[in-house]
Design an enzyme around this catalytic site. Structure first.
Site, PDB file in Angstrom:
ATOM      1  N   GLY A  29       0.809  -1.278  -0.087  1.00 29.18           N
ATOM      2  CA  GLY A  29      -0.429   0.308  -0.128  1.00 29.18           C
ATOM      3  C   GLY A  29       0.862   1.270  -0.117  1.00 29.18           C
ATOM      4  CG  ASN A  30      -0.561   4.773  -2.031  1.00 27.61           C
ATOM      5  OD1 ASN A  30      -1.126   5.465  -1.139  1.00 27.61           O
ATOM      6  ND2 ASN A  30      -0.542   3.916  -2.684  1.00 27.61           N
ATOM      7  NE  ARG A  31       4.662   6.262   4.841  1.00 27.68           N
ATOM      8  CZ  ARG A  31       4.321   5.978   5.687  1.00 27.68           C
ATOM      9  NH1 ARG A  31       4.096   6.219   6.807  1.00 27.68           N
ATOM     10  NH2 ARG A  31       6.313   5.569   6.238  1.00 27.68           N
TER      11      ARG A  31
END
Ligand code: C5P
Length: 231
Positions: A29-31
Site C-alpha cells: 500500500g501507500n500513505r
C-alpha cells in the site's frame, strides 16, 4: 436539481491509495489518506456537480452526497474508472495508484516456515489509468476535461515545475495539480500547497491552505476551463 456553477455537470473523482494484493491477508500500500480527493469531491458537490467518487483505501469518511464506488487494487480502480468515464464531463484522478503490483497473487496465505527460503515478491507495472482515460477520451472525441495529480519531492522550484510540465504533456490531461510530498509534508495532513498547471500554457497558479481550500481552488479552475470550452 442542484444549483451552483457546476450544476448539471458530472464529475468522476478517484481518491485514496490502492492496495496491491500479495496473498489473501497481505498487500502493498501507500500513505495516501484520500483527504485531498474527498475534499475535491465535496468542493464539486458544493459547486452543484453530480459526483461519482471512486474510493481506494481512505483514512477519512467518503464525501456525503456522492455516488460511492469502492475499489481495492489499481486494476479494480482502472476498471471502475474506464466503465464510468464515458458519462463524465470532468475526471479528477486524485488517487494514489500503485505503480507496481505483485506479479502473482497467492491463493493462500504465504507461510513462514523454517525449511523454506524467504519469499521473493516480483513486481510488475500497473497500467497508467490517467493516460488510458485521456486516450479513450481522445479516441471517442468526447468533450471531457481531465485533471491529473503529480506528487513530487523537492520544492516547487523551476526544475520541479519543468518536470511537472513534462508530465502534463506525457499524460495528455488538461490540468495537472502538482504537490510537494516528502516526510509527512502532505500525506494525512490537513494542509496542502499546490501548483495548478494547464496544458494551454497559461501561467501556473499557486494555491495553499487547508485541503478544502486547495480543493475549492482546483474546482474554481475546472469551472473556468469548462466555461472557456463552451465559448
Ligand atoms: O506518473 P505519476 O504517478 O506521477 O502520475 C500521477 C497521476 O497519474 C495521478 O493523477 C495518478 O492518479 C495517476 N496515475 C494513474 N495510474 C497509474 C499511476 C498514476 O492514473 N498507474
Amino acid at each position: 436539481l442542484r444549483s451552483g456553477p457546476l450544476a448539471g455537470r458530472r464529475i468522476l473523482v478517484s481518491a485514496g491509495g490502492t492496495r496491491e494484493p500479495i496473498d489473501p491477508v497481505r498487500f502493498l500500500g501507500n500513505r495516501s489518506s484520500g483527504k485531498q480527493g474527498a475534499a475535491l469531491a465535496r468542493a464539486a458537490l458544493a459547486a452543484g456537480a453530480e459526483v461519482t467518487f471512486v474510493a481506494a483505501h481512505l483514512d477519512v469518511a467518503p464525501p456525503e452526497g456522492a455516488d460511492l464506488v469502492r475499489v481495492d487494487s489499481a486494476l479494480e480502480l482502472r476498471d471502475a474508472m474506464v466503465e464510468r468515464a464515458p458519462d463524465a464531463d470532468v475526471i479528477v484522478m486524485a488517487a494514489a495508484v500503485a505503480d507496481f503490483r505483485p506479479a502473482e497473487q497467492h491463493a493462500s496465505k504465504i507461510k513462514k516456515r523454517d525449511d523454506t527460503a524467504d519469499p521473493v515478491i516480483t513486481l510488475v507495472r500497473n497500467p497508467d489509468i490517467l493516460a488510458e482515460l485521456v486516450q479513450r477520451r481522445n479516441a471517442a472525441g468526447r468533450p471531457q476535461l481531465i485533471v491529473g495529480f503529480a506528487a513530487e519531492t523537492g520544492d516547487a522550484g523551476a526544475s520541479v515545475l519543468d518536470y511537472a510540465r513534462d508530465k502534463l504533456e506525457r499524460k495528455g490531461c488538461e490540468l495537472l495539480v502538482l504537490n510537494e510530498v516528502g516526510t509527512d509534508r502532505v500525506f494525512g495532513r490537513d494542509e496542502n500547497s499546490v501548483t495548478i498547471l494547464a496544458r494551454d500554457g497559461s501561467e501556473p497558479e499557486h494555491a495553499e491552505g487547508s485541503k478544502d481550500e486547495v480543493a475549492a481552488a482546483v474546482i474554481r479552475r475546472v469551472t473556468r476551463e469548462l466555461e472557456a470550452q463552451q465559448t
